[in-house]
Motif scaffolding. Structure first.
Motif, mmCIF file in Angstrom:
data_model
loop_
_atom_site.group_PDB
_atom_site.id
_atom_site.type_symbol
_atom_site.label_atom_id
_atom_site.label_comp_id
_atom_site.label_asym_id
_atom_site.label_seq_id
_atom_site.Cartn_x
_atom_site.Cartn_y
_atom_site.Cartn_z
ATOM 1 N N SER A 253 0.819 -1.200 0.000
ATOM 2 C CA SER A 253 0.000 0.000 0.000
ATOM 3 C C SER A 253 0.860 1.260 0.000
ATOM 4 O O SER A 253 0.591 2.222 -0.734
ATOM 5 N N ILE A 254 1.931 1.251 0.804
ATOM 6 C CA ILE A 254 2.842 2.404 0.870
ATOM 7 C C ILE A 254 3.615 2.547 -0.439
ATOM 8 O O ILE A 254 3.770 3.651 -0.969
ATOM 9 N N ALA A 255 4.104 1.424 -0.977
ATOM 10 C CA ALA A 255 4.847 1.465 -2.229
ATOM 11 C C ALA A 255 3.978 2.027 -3.350
ATOM 12 O O ALA A 255 4.449 2.813 -4.189
ATOM 13 N N GLY A 256 2.699 1.653 -3.369
ATOM 14 C CA GLY A 256 1.781 2.188 -4.372
ATOM 15 C C GLY A 256 1.652 3.695 -4.267
ATOM 16 O O GLY A 256 1.597 4.406 -5.285
ATOM 17 N N GLN A 257 1.629 4.205 -3.045
ATOM 18 C CA GLN A 257 1.536 5.652 -2.840
ATOM 19 C C GLN A 257 2.807 6.363 -3.315
ATOM 20 O O GLN A 257 2.744 7.441 -3.905
ATOM 21 N N LEU A 258 3.958 5.739 -3.104
ATOM 22 C CA LEU A 258 5.216 6.318 -3.573
ATOM 23 C C LEU A 258 5.293 6.290 -5.102
ATOM 24 O O LEU A 258 5.820 7.223 -5.719
ATOM 25 N N ILE A 259 4.775 5.229 -5.710
ATOM 26 C CA ILE A 259 4.729 5.162 -7.177
ATOM 27 C C ILE A 259 3.874 6.302 -7.714
ATOM 28 O O ILE A 259 4.233 6.970 -8.699
ATOM 29 N N GLN A 260 2.734 6.541 -7.081
ATOM 30 C CA GLN A 260 1.909 7.676 -7.485
ATOM 31 C C GLN A 260 2.688 8.980 -7.398
ATOM 32 O O GLN A 260 2.588 9.836 -8.281
ATOM 33 N N GLN A 261 3.482 9.111 -6.346
ATOM 34 C CA GLN A 261 4.237 10.338 -6.118
ATOM 35 C C GLN A 261 5.189 10.630 -7.272
ATOM 36 O O GLN A 261 5.186 11.725 -7.834
ATOM 37 N N TYR A 262 6.019 9.629 -7.656
ATOM 38 C CA TYR A 262 6.977 9.936 -8.720
ATOM 39 C C TYR A 262 6.337 9.915 -10.103
ATOM 40 O O TYR A 262 6.793 10.615 -11.005
ATOM 41 N N GLN A 263 5.266 9.165 -10.289
ATOM 42 C CA GLN A 263 4.582 9.189 -11.583
ATOM 43 C C GLN A 263 3.925 10.543 -11.830
ATOM 44 O O GLN A 263 3.897 11.029 -12.966
ATOM 45 N N ASN A 264 3.418 11.160 -10.788
ATOM 46 C CA ASN A 264 2.788 12.478 -10.924
ATOM 47 C C ASN A 264 3.793 13.559 -11.310
ATOM 48 O O ASN A 264 3.410 14.608 -11.829
ATOM 49 N N GLU A 265 5.071 13.313 -11.028
ATOM 50 C CA GLU A 265 6.098 14.299 -11.332
ATOM 51 C C GLU A 265 6.661 14.147 -12.739
ATOM 52 O O GLU A 265 7.408 15.017 -13.200
ATOM 53 N N LEU A 266 6.313 13.057 -13.434
ATOM 54 C CA LEU A 266 6.825 12.847 -14.785
ATOM 55 C C LEU A 266 6.102 13.756 -15.763
ATOM 56 O O LEU A 266 4.889 13.954 -15.669
ATOM 57 N N PRO A 267 6.832 14.330 -16.743
ATOM 58 C CA PRO A 267 6.171 15.184 -17.744
ATOM 59 C C PRO A 267 5.303 14.352 -18.667
ATOM 60 O O PRO A 267 5.550 13.169 -18.900
#
Length: 296
Positions: A253-267
């Motif tokens: 669950s935490i890893a999924g939230q971190l994936i969201q974090q860096y995916q949101n920063e991708l152009p």
């Protein structure tokens, strides 16, 4: 001097260098001679690797190589992964008597790795680290208990034994995702307080219940934190869509939230890089001119 860390050239080949630099998350430029015409120092397909401070392998030396290294380091200063194709005539302008020309591909690789600080080496921390090993992140794993860290670690994980784990917040990189999973609520709060005051965290998540989250927010308000600062705290940490209380379930669950974090920063991917017309135009500069000879 082209190599700032060592005298002369490094013994590693370009491929060995890439393996090392990728592990260390060091930005680099892979230089490839795509095409040649006439007399040139090296043949088509020759490669070298350039970093901000070092070079690995060679594309022939001389002023050509100096210019190539200069161009590669200019790309590194841009700080973005990109490709560039350039044509170099080997004449008077480069001070080389070969008389030929080369087309050179510059591929700049800037690791897009989210810095993640994980506080706590307990069951959830252990499970989370095993997942982060396969993600594009750089992890500082922090705990006061050295004996909890495993003997072998993923290449993207650095352990920090800190008697006062909250002191490690001072060394957090800007844009860090801070994950707080310690065994002690007071320690959790101390880390959260320091992280909010420093303001380096792009994400700040704490393991716990809704009751713990309410208490933390009340204490932060009493300490003078603004509503905007307190809103940066994510507690309970993890995706609500991923239920479960087992350590691995919580870690996923935490890893999924971190994936969201860096995916949101991708152009957003648009039409980028070298287009075919541009590529063909440069490559054609290296094609020899065909002259018909009349044998009559």
């Amino acid at each position: 001097m082209l190599n700032k860390h060592t005298q002369g050239f490094h013994p590693q080949t370009w491929s060995q260098a890439i393996a090392q630099l990728e592990t260390q998350s060091v930005p680099y430029v892979l230089v490839t001679i795509l095409g040649t015409a006439g007399s040139t120092p090296r043949e088509q397909g020759t490669k070298m690797v350039v970093t901000a401070e070092d070079i690995f392998d060679t594309v022939g030396g001389g002023h050509l190589e100096f210019r190539i290294v200069e161009q590669a380091r200019a790309q590194l200063i841009e700080g973005q992964s990109a490709q560039d194709l350039q044509h170099f005539p080997l004449g008077a302008s480069l001070g080389q008597c070969c008389g030929g020309s080369v087309s050179v591909l510059f591929e700049c690789f800037v690791p897009e790795r989210l810095p993640v600080d994980v506080y706590g080496a307990g069951h959830v921390g252990q499970a989370l680290i095993s997942l982060l090993a396969g993600l594009p992140v750089r992890v500082r794993w922090i705990d006061a208990r050295a004996e909890l860290f495993p003997p072998t670690l993923p290449a993207n994980v650095q352990t920090i034994v800190e008697p006062q784990p909250e002191d490690a917040v001072a060394d957090a990189q800007p844009g860090t995702a801070t994950v707080v999973l310690t065994h002690n609520h007071q320690l959790d709060f101390a880390i959260v307080e320091k992280a909010l005051r420093q303001g380096a965290s792009a994400f700040l998540g704490v393991i716990g219940s809704d009751t713990k989250a309410k208490r933390f927010r009340m204490r932060l308000a009493h300490k003078g934190f603004t509503d905007e600062q307190i809103a940066n705290l994510t507690c309970p940490i993890g995706l609500s869509e991923v239920p479960g209380k087992r350590p691995m379930e919580v870690a996923i669950s935490i890893a999924g939230q971190l994936i969201q974090q860096y995916q949101n920063e991708l152009p957003n991917a648009q039409r980028e890089g070298l287009q075919w017309r541009e590529l063909r135009g440069v490559l054609q500069a290296d094609e020899p001119t065909l002259v018909e000879v009349n044998h009559d």
